[in-house]
Design a protein around this motif. Sequence first.
Motif, PDB file in Angstrom:
ATOM      1  N   PHE A  58      11.757  -3.339   4.608  1.00 50.27           N
ATOM      2  CA  PHE A  58      11.733  -3.637   6.459  1.00 50.27           C
ATOM      3  C   PHE A  58      12.507  -3.444   7.159  1.00 50.27           C
ATOM      4  N   ASP A  59      12.973  -2.137   8.711  1.00 54.81           N
ATOM      5  CA  ASP A  59      13.729  -2.836   9.213  1.00 54.81           C
ATOM      6  C   ASP A  59      13.465  -2.695  10.223  1.00 54.81           C
ATOM      7  N   VAL A  60      12.949  -3.547  11.885  1.00 49.46           N
ATOM      8  CA  VAL A  60      13.284  -3.295  12.335  1.00 49.46           C
ATOM      9  C   VAL A  60      14.769  -2.635  13.429  1.00 49.46           C
ATOM     10  N   THR A  61      13.921  -1.464  14.044  1.00 49.35           N
ATOM     11  CA  THR A  61      14.927  -0.526  14.347  1.00 49.35           C
ATOM     12  C   THR A  61      15.783  -0.946  15.137  1.00 49.35           C
ATOM     13  N   PRO A  62      17.484  -0.989  15.908  1.00 47.28           N
ATOM     14  CA  PRO A  62      17.515  -1.780  17.368  1.00 47.28           C
ATOM     15  C   PRO A  62      16.908  -0.946  18.228  1.00 47.28           C
ATOM     16  N   GLU A  63      16.611   0.753  18.410  1.00 54.38           N
ATOM     17  CA  GLU A  63      15.295   0.425  19.506  1.00 54.38           C
ATOM     18  C   GLU A  63      14.323   0.392  20.086  1.00 54.38           C
ATOM     19  N   ALA A  64      13.569   0.004  18.782  1.00 48.38           N
ATOM     20  CA  ALA A  64      12.586  -1.361  18.978  1.00 48.38           C
ATOM     21  C   ALA A  64      12.447  -2.630  19.547  1.00 48.38           C
ATOM     22  N   THR A  65      13.947  -3.700  18.587  1.00 49.74           N
ATOM     23  CA  THR A  65      14.444  -3.965  19.166  1.00 49.74           C
ATOM     24  C   THR A  65      14.723  -4.545  20.548  1.00 49.74           C
ATOM     25  N   ARG A  66      15.262  -3.134  20.967  1.00 49.23           N
ATOM     26  CA  ARG A  66      16.162  -3.344  22.255  1.00 49.23           C
ATOM     27  C   ARG A  66      15.136  -3.605  23.395  1.00 49.23           C
ATOM     28  N   ALA A  67      14.056  -2.412  22.769  1.00 50.88           N
ATOM     29  CA  ALA A  67      12.754  -2.353  23.524  1.00 50.88           C
ATOM     30  C   ALA A  67      12.196  -3.783  23.992  1.00 50.88           C
ATOM     31  N   PHE A  92      10.346   0.498  13.061  1.00 53.82           N
ATOM     32  CA  PHE A  92      10.327   0.260  10.990  1.00 53.82           C
ATOM     33  C   PHE A  92      11.337   1.638  10.733  1.00 53.82           C
ATOM     34  N   HIS A  93      12.557   0.694  10.288  1.00 48.94           N
ATOM     35  CA  HIS A  93      13.095   2.262   9.274  1.00 48.94           C
ATOM     36  C   HIS A  93      12.838   1.440   8.504  1.00 48.94           C
ATOM     37  N   VAL A  94      12.721   2.159   7.313  1.00 44.11           N
ATOM     38  CA  VAL A  94      11.402   1.873   5.887  1.00 44.11           C
ATOM     39  C   VAL A  94      12.353   2.459   4.443  1.00 44.11           C
ATOM     40  N   THR A  95      12.529   1.985   3.675  1.00 46.48           N
ATOM     41  CA  THR A  95      12.237   2.991   2.120  1.00 46.48           C
ATOM     42  C   THR A  95      11.813   2.375   1.337  1.00 46.48           C
ATOM     43  N   SER A  96      11.251   3.122   0.479  1.00 46.97           N
ATOM     44  CA  SER A  96      10.434   3.250  -1.026  1.00 46.97           C
ATOM     45  C   SER A  96      10.974   2.866  -1.642  1.00 46.97           C
ATOM     46  N   ARG A  97      10.039   1.986  -3.329  1.00 52.61           N
ATOM     47  CA  ARG A  97      10.455   1.780  -3.736  1.00 52.61           C
ATOM     48  C   ARG A  97      10.978   2.711  -5.402  1.00 52.61           C
ATOM     49  N   ALA A  98      11.543   2.447  -6.057  1.00 49.46           N
ATOM     50  CA  ALA A  98      12.538   3.503  -6.943  1.00 49.46           C
ATOM     51  C   ALA A  98      11.294   3.822  -7.505  1.00 49.46           C
ATOM     52  N   ASP A  99      10.471   3.145  -7.879  1.00 46.74           N
ATOM     53  CA  ASP A  99       9.473   3.285  -8.670  1.00 46.74           C
ATOM     54  C   ASP A  99       7.470   3.202  -8.357  1.00 46.74           C
ATOM     55  N   ALA A 100       8.191   4.013  -7.163  1.00 48.58           N
ATOM     56  CA  ALA A 100       6.965   4.476  -6.178  1.00 48.58           C
ATOM     57  C   ALA A 100       5.980   5.964  -6.909  1.00 48.58           C
ATOM     58  N   GLN A 101       5.228   5.989  -7.060  1.00 50.95           N
ATOM     59  CA  GLN A 101       3.628   7.046  -7.669  1.00 50.95           C
ATOM     60  C   GLN A 101       2.772   6.998  -6.528  1.00 50.95           C
ATOM     61  N   ARG A 102       2.463   7.931  -6.399  1.00 51.84           N
ATOM     62  CA  ARG A 102       2.010   8.728  -5.208  1.00 51.84           C
ATOM     63  C   ARG A 102       0.668   7.749  -6.116  1.00 51.84           C
ATOM     64  N   VAL A 103      -0.081   7.927  -5.187  1.00 52.47           N
ATOM     65  CA  VAL A 103      -1.969   7.018  -5.427  1.00 52.47           C
ATOM     66  C   VAL A 103      -2.923   8.545  -5.676  1.00 52.47           C
ATOM     67  N   PRO A 104      -3.464   8.803  -6.495  1.00 55.83           N
ATOM     68  CA  PRO A 104      -4.194   9.941  -6.315  1.00 55.83           C
ATOM     69  C   PRO A 104      -5.461   9.557  -5.164  1.00 55.83           C
ATOM     70  N   ASP A 139       0.872  -1.962   0.189  1.00 57.77           N
ATOM     71  CA  ASP A 139      -0.293   0.024   0.542  1.00 57.77           C
ATOM     72  C   ASP A 139       0.894   1.586  -0.189  1.00 57.77           C
ATOM     73  N   ASP A 140       2.107   0.725   1.068  1.00 54.66           N
ATOM     74  CA  ASP A 140       2.903   1.762   0.499  1.00 54.66           C
ATOM     75  C   ASP A 140       4.072   2.461  -0.081  1.00 54.66           C
ATOM     76  N   HIS A 141       4.277   1.563  -0.642  1.00 57.28           N
ATOM     77  CA  HIS A 141       5.286   1.083  -2.095  1.00 57.28           C
ATOM     78  C   HIS A 141       6.595   1.029  -0.917  1.00 57.28           C
ATOM     79  N   LEU A 142       6.841   0.065  -0.680  1.00 56.29           N
ATOM     80  CA  LEU A 142       7.493   0.364   0.139  1.00 56.29           C
ATOM     81  C   LEU A 142       9.004  -1.087  -0.598  1.00 56.29           C
ATOM     82  N   SER A 143       9.411   0.072  -0.176  1.00 56.05           N
ATOM     83  CA  SER A 143      10.648  -1.817  -1.073  1.00 56.05           C
ATOM     84  C   SER A 143      11.517  -2.356  -0.013  1.00 56.05           C
TER      85      SER A 143
END
Length: 664
Positions: free
Chosen positions: A576-585, A643-655, A570-574
């Motif tokens: 996901f990775d859990v942050t160290p802080e979230a894992t540590r907590a 989470f730390h996330v990155t977007s797909r290179a071809d991600a386009q915002r859907v109106p 849905d958010d055109h993510l490439s």
Amino acid sequence: MHGTKVINTMDGEPKLDCAIDSLDPIMALMALIQITGDRTLLRHYWDHLEGRQEGHVEAFRDIYEHAERRLVDPLISTEIREALRAVVKAGKSPLMPHLDMPMFRKMARLLLGKDLPEMSVEVAFQHAGFTTDTRIRKPENVPPADFKVLVVGAGMMGINAAIKLQQAGFDFEILEGLEKVGGNWLTNTYPGAAVDTPSRVYSFSFEPNASWTKYYPRGPEFLSYLERVTDKYNLRDKIQFGTWVEGAEWDSSRNVWVVKAVRDGAREIHECNVLLMAVGPNNNPNYPNVQNLDKFKGPVIHSAAWDHSVDLKGKKVVLVGTGCSGVQVSTAIADEVDELVIIQRQPEYIIPNPQAHAPVEELERLAMEQIPFVANWKRLQSLESQMGDMHGMIMKDEAYARQTGGFGPINDGMKAYANAYLQSHFPDDPDMVSLLTPDFPVFAKRPILDCGFYETLKKDHVSIVRGELVEADESAVILSDGTRIECDVLLLSTGYNLHFGRQFDIRGLGGKTLNEAFDPHPFSYEGMLITGFPNFVFMGAPYSYLVANHAVVSEQQVHYIIELLQWMVDDHLSTFDVTPEATRAFVDDVDTALQNTAWVQCGSAHGYYRDRGGDGQKKVILAIPRHNSRIWHDLRSPRQQDFHVTSRADAQRVPTRQMHMLTI
């Protein structure tokens, strides 16, 4: 069920009629309400049935006296059953196949005789099978054509993941090292191998099995269930059998996993956007360190790799281990061998279980098969013990301990119950009672449901000795105290090695291996995710187990995975990775709570609950010290802030889609 045709008879009566006549009237009412859609029946019969419920308590929790049950007026029972008989034989489609939550609450209250705790209402609704769609996120997009998920393992978790991935529209493939589905249940073929969870709940809630022949199914019957589920959902074409995964490496330049495998001696490369490891923690037999074991001339067989070519008839057999598999093996082979000597390092708590070998009565099975919704409501009855508060069972009750010197009310109750059961079997043998009495809290090791072990020990040709196997010679085994026991065959029921993925060469960000990340001990976030390994899910990772059965854990984790993947879509993510802080907590919270459990405050108990790390220290990582109903809620949706996330290179915002007024 549509247009039921009854052919078989029992004592001259159609078997379906007999099944309805044997059905508890409250259970019959549950089915009647859903088939007819008549909600007023609940109010009409309430006062006639309240206080007259059947009691159903899981064997592990059945430690209290049962109050005598008040009987339902025979005229009321007959009235309900006759109404059910009429609608079942009419064969019409049920008018209330889906319950709303208020109706479920009221019906469950009447069936169980008490309200479910609020935290467990939705949990019970799902795990009893009253819904097959657990999704929270309403999908905004369909998965892209180039988005691929790779699942490693076609056991219970892998099959579950495949079904839900398929239903959610994801392109996936399963790599399985064996030639069939089933995982441990395909390889666990030792005599007496059986599930120690009631059959009604050791199955997928979305695919209940009404036809179990035993209350605790044998391995082959459960394997057959997985085979049927695989075929029903047409999964075989998505499984590449005979493919052993060696490792995987994260390619940061393309944001894909490169998976290395071997099939028919040839090396293969597979690539995927998301890698799901569904191999579980139990991966290969744990062989004890025994000096000169190779000199022993007889067969040496591990229960996790049983050799069916070896004939035990007339042999003197030594069996090492009295955990779940050891108890099952010894009971199964005792009447076959000439002499059986069982070596026990330390005793285990054994809980009485009258249904261990009991078949499901034919009429009960017929009712579940042919009367809609009966299987679901019976499943709820079996789940009920897990839905309530369990104060003082696993977590130590400090106030109670100060007052009594015990551990907790339920834990001590189970201890007294198990010890009384032991005493009842050996009333005139104090030495045997002493030998078999543990000196640690219940659940410090896994308690065992009795399958006839104590009766086996009473046989003249069966003996049990306390000791540790350390050495072997050509015709005998030798214990740590020097005791030498001659034998023809040596059986090892010494469990598994719990690798948690460390048997694979898995490399995440910067080439860091999973083994390096897991030094000194494996860990996870929410029992599935590991920081530094993007788009990687290890189902049944550390902090997953011991509060629910494998089917329940599997479904809850798969639900979370689908929610996570749909968020990516849905958010055109490439990535996901859990942050160290979230894992540590998460890890700090769980580790802190674990300190107050029977798993950690275990006294002299040893066993597989505790991982021996690279630093030589033992740590409990298998268990999670939370009520499963809390875990169910925790896993409803990913907490995006973790989470730390990155977007797909071809991600386009859907109106945003606009709703325009239509005219005629």
